[in-house]
Design an enzyme around this catalytic site. Structure first.
Site, PDB file in Angstrom:
ATOM      1  N   HIS A   1      44.950  43.176  51.070  1.00  0.00           N
ATOM      2  CA  HIS A   1      44.611  44.573  50.789  1.00  0.00           C
ATOM      3  C   HIS A   1      45.487  45.544  51.575  1.00  0.00           C
ATOM      4  O   HIS A   1      45.792  46.640  51.097  1.00  0.00           O
ATOM      5  CB  HIS A   1      43.112  44.808  51.019  1.00  0.00           C
ATOM      6  CG  HIS A   1      42.253  44.018  50.053  1.00  0.00           C
ATOM      7  ND1 HIS A   1      40.968  43.627  50.300  1.00  0.00           N
ATOM      8  CD2 HIS A   1      42.553  43.527  48.801  1.00  0.00           C
ATOM      9  CE1 HIS A   1      40.495  42.944  49.255  1.00  0.00           C
ATOM     10  NE2 HIS A   1      41.448  42.855  48.350  1.00  0.00           N
TER      11      HIS A   1
ATOM     12  N   HIS B   1      43.371  39.444  38.238  1.00  0.00           N
ATOM     13  CA  HIS B   1      42.205  38.652  38.635  1.00  0.00           C
ATOM     14  C   HIS B   1      41.362  39.555  39.539  1.00  0.00           C
ATOM     15  O   HIS B   1      41.506  39.539  40.763  1.00  0.00           O
ATOM     16  CB  HIS B   1      42.638  37.394  39.397  1.00  0.00           C
ATOM     17  CG  HIS B   1      43.383  36.411  38.550  1.00  0.00           C
ATOM     18  ND1 HIS B   1      44.660  36.642  38.082  1.00  0.00           N
ATOM     19  CD2 HIS B   1      43.007  35.199  38.066  1.00  0.00           C
ATOM     20  CE1 HIS B   1      45.040  35.594  37.358  1.00  0.00           C
ATOM     21  NE2 HIS B   1      44.057  34.715  37.329  1.00  0.00           N
TER      22      HIS B   1
ATOM     23  N   SER C   1      40.012  44.443  45.455  1.00  0.00           N
ATOM     24  CA  SER C   1      41.252  45.087  45.003  1.00  0.00           C
ATOM     25  C   SER C   1      41.048  46.104  43.870  1.00  0.00           C
ATOM     26  O   SER C   1      41.667  47.170  43.879  1.00  0.00           O
ATOM     27  CB  SER C   1      42.294  44.026  44.615  1.00  0.00           C
ATOM     28  OG  SER C   1      41.761  43.130  43.669  1.00  0.00           O
TER      29      SER C   1
ATOM     30  N   GLU D   1      39.142  40.289  34.217  1.00  0.00           N
ATOM     31  CA  GLU D   1      38.201  39.403  34.905  1.00  0.00           C
ATOM     32  C   GLU D   1      37.504  38.561  33.849  1.00  0.00           C
ATOM     33  O   GLU D   1      37.152  39.056  32.779  1.00  0.00           O
ATOM     34  CB  GLU D   1      37.188  40.224  35.716  1.00  0.00           C
ATOM     35  CG  GLU D   1      36.055  39.429  36.345  1.00  0.00           C
ATOM     36  CD  GLU D   1      36.513  38.276  37.251  1.00  0.00           C
ATOM     37  OE1 GLU D   1      37.349  38.481  38.140  1.00  0.00           O
ATOM     38  OE2 GLU D   1      36.029  37.137  37.038  1.00  0.00           O
TER      39      GLU D   1
ATOM     40  N   ASP E   1      41.754  36.549  29.864  1.00  0.00           N
ATOM     41  CA  ASP E   1      42.559  35.784  30.809  1.00  0.00           C
ATOM     42  C   ASP E   1      43.718  36.680  31.290  1.00  0.00           C
ATOM     43  O   ASP E   1      44.548  37.104  30.489  1.00  0.00           O
ATOM     44  CB  ASP E   1      43.092  34.549  30.060  1.00  0.00           C
ATOM     45  CG  ASP E   1      43.969  33.674  30.926  1.00  0.00           C
ATOM     46  OD1 ASP E   1      44.430  34.135  31.988  1.00  0.00           O
ATOM     47  OD2 ASP E   1      44.205  32.523  30.524  1.00  0.00           O
ATOM     48  N   GLY E   2      43.728  36.947  32.580  1.00  0.00           N
ATOM     49  CA  GLY E   2      44.751  37.837  33.131  1.00  0.00           C
ATOM     50  C   GLY E   2      46.154  37.249  33.036  1.00  0.00           C
ATOM     51  O   GLY E   2      47.135  37.980  32.865  1.00  0.00           O
TER      52      GLY E   2
ATOM     53  N   ASP F   1      46.169  37.620  41.717  1.00  0.00           N
ATOM     54  CA  ASP F   1      45.364  37.054  42.803  1.00  0.00           C
ATOM     55  C   ASP F   1      44.386  36.009  42.261  1.00  0.00           C
ATOM     56  O   ASP F   1      43.165  36.199  42.289  1.00  0.00           O
ATOM     57  CB  ASP F   1      44.602  38.227  43.483  1.00  0.00           C
ATOM     58  CG  ASP F   1      43.747  37.777  44.637  1.00  0.00           C
ATOM     59  OD1 ASP F   1      44.024  36.706  45.207  1.00  0.00           O
ATOM     60  OD2 ASP F   1      42.793  38.508  44.974  1.00  0.00           O
TER      61      ASP F   1
HETATM   62  N1  SAM Z   1      41.590  40.405  43.505  1.00  0.00           N
HETATM   63  C1  SAM Z   1      40.228  40.358  44.046  1.00  0.00           C
HETATM   64  C2  SAM Z   1      40.196  41.132  45.351  1.00  0.00           C
HETATM   65  O1  SAM Z   1      41.189  41.114  46.102  1.00  0.00           O
HETATM   66  O2  SAM Z   1      39.164  41.742  45.635  1.00  0.00           O
HETATM   67  C3  SAM Z   1      39.745  38.953  44.205  1.00  0.00           C
HETATM   68  C4  SAM Z   1      39.935  38.080  43.003  1.00  0.00           C
HETATM   69  S1  SAM Z   1      39.358  36.450  43.141  1.00  0.00           S
HETATM   70  C5  SAM Z   1      40.462  35.710  44.266  1.00  0.00           C
HETATM   71  C6  SAM Z   1      39.850  35.761  41.611  1.00  0.00           C
HETATM   72  C7  SAM Z   1      39.008  36.258  40.436  1.00  0.00           C
HETATM   73  O3  SAM Z   1      39.671  35.888  39.227  1.00  0.00           O
HETATM   74  C8  SAM Z   1      37.607  35.689  40.322  1.00  0.00           C
HETATM   75  O4  SAM Z   1      36.683  36.724  40.221  1.00  0.00           O
HETATM   76  C9  SAM Z   1      37.629  34.850  39.035  1.00  0.00           C
HETATM   77  O5  SAM Z   1      36.398  34.896  38.321  1.00  0.00           O
HETATM   78  C10 SAM Z   1      38.712  35.525  38.258  1.00  0.00           C
HETATM   79  N2  SAM Z   1      39.434  34.685  37.286  1.00  0.00           N
HETATM   80  C11 SAM Z   1      39.639  33.347  37.308  1.00  0.00           C
HETATM   81  N3  SAM Z   1      40.478  32.975  36.337  1.00  0.00           N
HETATM   82  C12 SAM Z   1      40.835  34.121  35.684  1.00  0.00           C
HETATM   83  C13 SAM Z   1      41.716  34.404  34.617  1.00  0.00           C
HETATM   84  N4  SAM Z   1      42.418  33.432  34.025  1.00  0.00           N
HETATM   85  N5  SAM Z   1      41.851  35.681  34.216  1.00  0.00           N
HETATM   86  C14 SAM Z   1      41.167  36.678  34.829  1.00  0.00           C
HETATM   87  N6  SAM Z   1      40.320  36.475  35.860  1.00  0.00           N
HETATM   88  C15 SAM Z   1      40.161  35.209  36.285  1.00  0.00           C
END
Ligand code: SAM
Length: 288
Positions: free
Chosen positions: A19, A42, A103, A121, A149-150, A170
């Site tokens: 962050h 993500h 984030s 997400e 899917d990101g 992330d």
């Molecule tokens: N970026 C966030 C932060 O810094 O506060 C934390 C994100 S966390 C490490 C990863 C997130 O990605 C989770 O909430 C998970 O559910 C989500 N996720 C997992 N696979 C994903 C995908 N293919 N596309 C989008 N989101 C996904």
């Protein structure tokens, strides 16, 4: 696939590093007036309560934001921490930090009127929390949340109309496939938008994919002729313990102030968050 919940990890040492780098990069890019496209592939839930629920299970904030706050009560920090601490302070009224911004919430808070934010997400519960947490900021016109899917969806947003953008990638890396999806996603994204700033978080683990990842990211950056910075922070070195002890950020097209920023920030972070003599940090970049 949906076992990962960022609430268990909110505010830990890895979040602090990620962050800080994120905020510094956005604030630097905002020194120019042109609108910015900010993308978080993500996103997670966006806002976390640290004193109840999942965050209390292993209390990871004690390795990160709580430890940093305690340190700063009796030591001088550095001005590089100020925007991050101010943002957190803005959410918390008492001495103790109850709420920690993820984030998407950080990015949404930093938006200027000319900027746009796109969030991905997939988790069915976290997307609901994310929508509620982000809607309270009343920036709906500028923010779009996608339950997609990101990795796959990023390319549809590139290049952004303003040709100015920052992308945070992330993943949770719970699934080995994330390492491969990341490489494919990044290669496609650079092909469409070579000049964007790409901030990629990664865990440092004794797992082949994790060990190889920075080298693979360097190869992608260099193949595309892009500059890069790699920063890592370790809070302890205890190979027998399974908890996350170190993490890194790999930044493609870093803002040009990033190295100077990290030089001042990292000694403070190592001292504040380091648990013993095993704490360390490192910065590499494409010019060294
Ligand atoms: N970026 C966030 C932060 O810094 O506060 C934390 C994100 S966390 C490490 C990863 C997130 O990605 C989770 O909430 C998970 O559910 C989500 N996720 C997992 N696979 C994903 C995908 N293919 N596309 C989008 N989101 C996904």
């Amino acid at each position: 696939m949906f076992s990962y919940r960022h609430a268990f990890h909110a505010g830990n040492h890895a979040d602090v590093l990620k962050h800080l780098v994120l905020i510094h990069s956005v604030l630097y890019l905002q020194e120019k007036d042109g609108g910015l496209m900010l993308i978080d592939t993500h996103a997670g839930a966006g806002l976390y309560t640290l004193r109840e629920g999942y965050a209390t299970v292993s209390q990871e904030a004690l390795t990160g934001i709580d430890r940093l706050s305690t340190y700063l009560r009796s030591h001088t920090g550095c001005s590089e921490l100020a925007p991050y601490l101010d943002l957190i302070q803005g959410l918390n009224s008492k001495d103790q930090i109850e709420l920690y911004p993820g984030s998407p919430f950080i990015l949404a808070t930093l938006l200027r009127t000319q900027d746009r934010l796109r969030l991905f997400e997939l988790h069915p519960s976290d997307i609901e929390l994310l929508e509620n947490n982000i809607h309270q900021l009343r920036r709906n016109r500028q923010i779009e949340i996608r339950k997609e899917d990101g990795f796959a969806g990023l390319k549809s947003l590139l290049p952004p109309p303003s040709r100015r953008g920052l992308i945070l990638i992330d993943p949770s890396y719970e699934n080995k496939q994330d390492y491969f999806s990341l490489e494919i996603c990044l290669t496609e994204a650079l092909g469409r938008f070579a000049t964007g700033s790409y901030l990629i978080w990664y865990p440092i683990l004794q797992r082949t994919e994790s060990i190889q990842l920075p080298q693979r990211l360097k190869a992608i950056a260099e193949k595309n002729g892009r500059s890069w910075t790699q920063v890592e922070l370790r809070i302890t070195h205890e190979p027998s313990k399974r908890r996350l002890q170190a993490s890194g950020m790999f930044v493609i097209n870093p803002v040009w102030t990033l190295n100077a920023y990290l030089e001042k920030l990292l000694p403070v972070l190592q001292t504040a968050l380091g648990e013993n003599a095993g704490a360390s940090y490192g910065v590499l970049n494409s010019q060294t």
